[in-house]
Design an enzyme around this catalytic site. Sequence first.
Site, short mmCIF file in Angstrom:
data_model
loop_
_atom_site.label_atom_id
_atom_site.label_comp_id
_atom_site.label_asym_id
_atom_site.label_seq_id
_atom_site.Cartn_x
_atom_site.Cartn_y
_atom_site.Cartn_z
N ASP A 89 32.34 -47.80 47.49
CA ASP A 89 33.07 -46.92 46.95
C ASP A 89 34.69 -46.81 47.21
O ASP A 89 35.33 -45.98 47.45
CB ASP A 89 32.55 -45.39 46.95
CG ASP A 89 31.41 -45.24 46.02
OD1 ASP A 89 31.47 -44.89 44.82
OD2 ASP A 89 30.25 -45.38 46.83
N HIS A 132 37.14 -41.51 55.40
CA HIS A 132 35.67 -42.04 55.02
C HIS A 132 35.83 -43.59 55.63
O HIS A 132 34.83 -44.06 55.97
CB HIS A 132 35.33 -42.30 53.81
CG HIS A 132 35.06 -41.10 52.93
ND1 HIS A 132 34.17 -40.17 53.38
CD2 HIS A 132 35.58 -40.46 51.88
CE1 HIS A 132 34.25 -39.26 52.60
NE2 HIS A 132 34.93 -39.26 51.58
N ASP A 169 37.94 -31.00 52.98
CA ASP A 169 37.51 -31.77 51.90
C ASP A 169 36.11 -31.75 51.47
O ASP A 169 35.50 -31.46 52.57
CB ASP A 169 37.93 -33.34 52.26
CG ASP A 169 37.57 -34.34 51.05
OD1 ASP A 169 38.70 -34.90 50.47
OD2 ASP A 169 36.26 -34.69 50.69
N HIS A 171 34.00 -33.87 51.00
CA HIS A 171 33.03 -34.88 51.21
C HIS A 171 32.94 -34.88 52.74
O HIS A 171 33.93 -34.44 53.39
CB HIS A 171 33.56 -36.36 50.95
CG HIS A 171 33.71 -36.48 49.57
ND1 HIS A 171 34.86 -36.25 48.64
CD2 HIS A 171 32.74 -36.68 48.43
CE1 HIS A 171 34.46 -36.38 47.20
NE2 HIS A 171 33.41 -36.73 47.08
N ASP A 262 39.28 -31.47 47.00
CA ASP A 262 38.07 -31.73 46.04
C ASP A 262 37.07 -30.62 46.33
O ASP A 262 36.17 -30.40 45.59
CB ASP A 262 37.59 -33.13 46.19
CG ASP A 262 37.30 -33.49 47.52
OD1 ASP A 262 37.57 -32.84 48.38
OD2 ASP A 262 37.06 -34.83 47.69
N TYR A 302 40.82 -34.19 42.90
CA TYR A 302 40.79 -34.87 41.67
C TYR A 302 40.70 -34.43 40.69
O TYR A 302 41.05 -35.08 39.41
CB TYR A 302 39.49 -35.92 41.62
CG TYR A 302 39.39 -36.87 43.13
CD1 TYR A 302 40.11 -37.62 43.34
CD2 TYR A 302 38.46 -36.21 44.04
CE1 TYR A 302 40.11 -38.31 44.71
CE2 TYR A 302 38.27 -36.87 45.22
CZ TYR A 302 39.22 -37.98 45.54
OH TYR A 302 39.04 -38.64 46.85
N1 Q9C Z 1 29.37 -43.46 43.19
C1 Q9C Z 1 37.73 -38.55 49.15
O1 Q9C Z 1 37.50 -37.63 48.58
N2 Q9C Z 1 32.47 -41.09 45.06
N3 Q9C Z 1 36.69 -39.72 48.92
C2 Q9C Z 1 31.08 -41.70 44.91
C3 Q9C Z 1 28.96 -42.08 43.54
C4 Q9C Z 1 33.10 -41.58 46.22
C5 Q9C Z 1 35.84 -39.59 47.92
C6 Q9C Z 1 30.44 -41.27 43.57
C7 Q9C Z 1 34.03 -40.51 46.56
C8 Q9C Z 1 35.03 -40.78 47.69
C9 Q9C Z 1 38.82 -38.83 50.14
ZN ZN Z 2 36.76 -35.91 49.28
#
Ligand code: Q9C
Ligand code: ZN
Length: 509
Positions: A89, A132, A169, A171, A262, A302
Amino acid sequence: PSPPVCTLLFTSLLHSLPACKIEVPERLTVSHETLVRTGLADRCVSVPVREATDAEILLAHSEEYLEAVKKTPYMSLEDLMEFTRQYGDVYFHPNIYHCAKLAAGAALQLVDSVMTGKVRNGMALVRPPGHHSMRSAANGFCVFNNVAIAAQYAKQKYGVQRVLIVDWDIHHGQGVQYCFEDDPSVLYFSWHRYEHQKFWPHLRDSDYDIVGKEKGAGFNINVPWNKVGMENGDYLSVFCHVLLPVAYEFCPDLVLVCAGFDSAIGDPEGEMCATPDVFAHLTHLLMNLAGGKLCAVLEGGYNLTSLVQSVCQTVQTLLGDPVPRPASLKSPCISALESLQCVRSAHKAYWSCLKHAGNHNRAFSRAFKGPEAAGGCSDTSGFTQAVFGLLLPLGYEYDPGLVVLVRMPDSGVSDSLWQQLIGLLQSFALGHTLVVLQVREEKALIGLTASSLLGNPAASLKQLQAPLTEDTEAIEKLRHRLQADWKFLQTTGECSSITFEININIHRS
Ligand code: Q9C
Ligand code: ZN
């Protein structure tokens, strides 16, 4: 004179990729336009960004990885696609290496500005995000780990002994966790959408029982959200009952925030329901740690509307404006309480403020029969335990329109504790705080009270010792007795049913 209170750094080079629909340049341009339009940008000191050097990037990444990323500006689009496929990703644009160096450099400029006292705190608005990315891998829109690099840099350049990283965040910043999992000088806290590992990045390592390794055991705190739709009350409850007591016990010299938005309502990734004004509270609650030295670095977020409002709330709070009333908070949901209970139990061996966590309510219901503790708490750690476990959650649930704080002579409360109390209570009533001092000849006390009322950060409490058992017992007893009526005092998922049982027993006896 106190230094200006907020720096704003903004990485201006923009990259966009047709492949990535949500991590778009507008996230920065619209945030910046709004900060200018609302006059907030004008109240901040702007600091120029710079590129992070190789040596700085190597504080959190391997040489092989840095060399590989260095080649990306010269790759054909086809080669870039191939390069991208080895990671998860993340999307590489020919410009992204340059942007990533600026993003990390912005975080370092912010650390410099705060550590040298040029400003009190600040926020860096950057792309790409960082939390990440791992030592040798890009991941989740992230190339270099801006905050991990900043923490290492602060330790190395300024001899900072303890860094707290708060990752709000939605995630899990697994890159930050991996970087510091065996390092007791960096306390990493993250909450994240988890859904029992069904949500990206699907790591076992994100669960509550991953607490850090070796010397770093206890210095990694994961709060997994196992349901979507978490609200302000769920977030604030975790702050009161986990993060703040542990953070005060840790006593950081610097606070870094992985400030992703997010976790706010409307975000397509997070699907949570917390409103932008909750970030004013999260920010405010961290602003009396580390003498106010706080650096927030943008991560995700986002939904443009929600992102921009949340950024403004954060910056406005860093500037010292009163935080909005925490109106109509709902009680934490069962799933949030279950997570809270698990995290507190997983960490009870490492933090004296959590030592009693997970003791069953039944044990306490028996304890109800014992005599109540007569006085207040005997020392600072007992007092702070009462502040985070009782006073703050009660304040959030009650939502007063005015806070009156009374101090009698010989209260036994230290100056720094007094200042902390004033600072923390300004979370309520739009900061309308009335202090009544009944003092003899304590001119200094009047000065430091005024200073706190004016919003200056409180002095640190030093590293807290374990609270006395009798204080903890008295606090817990009170908390258990009140939690039937005050849902914010709950710290376990099973309380409602047990409380019910206790009530029945009371009726019968
Ligand atoms: N393919 C940050 O918010 N999305 N990164 C995966 C399934 C990845 C988010 C969705 C999201 C990364 C910094
Ligand atoms: Zn995030």
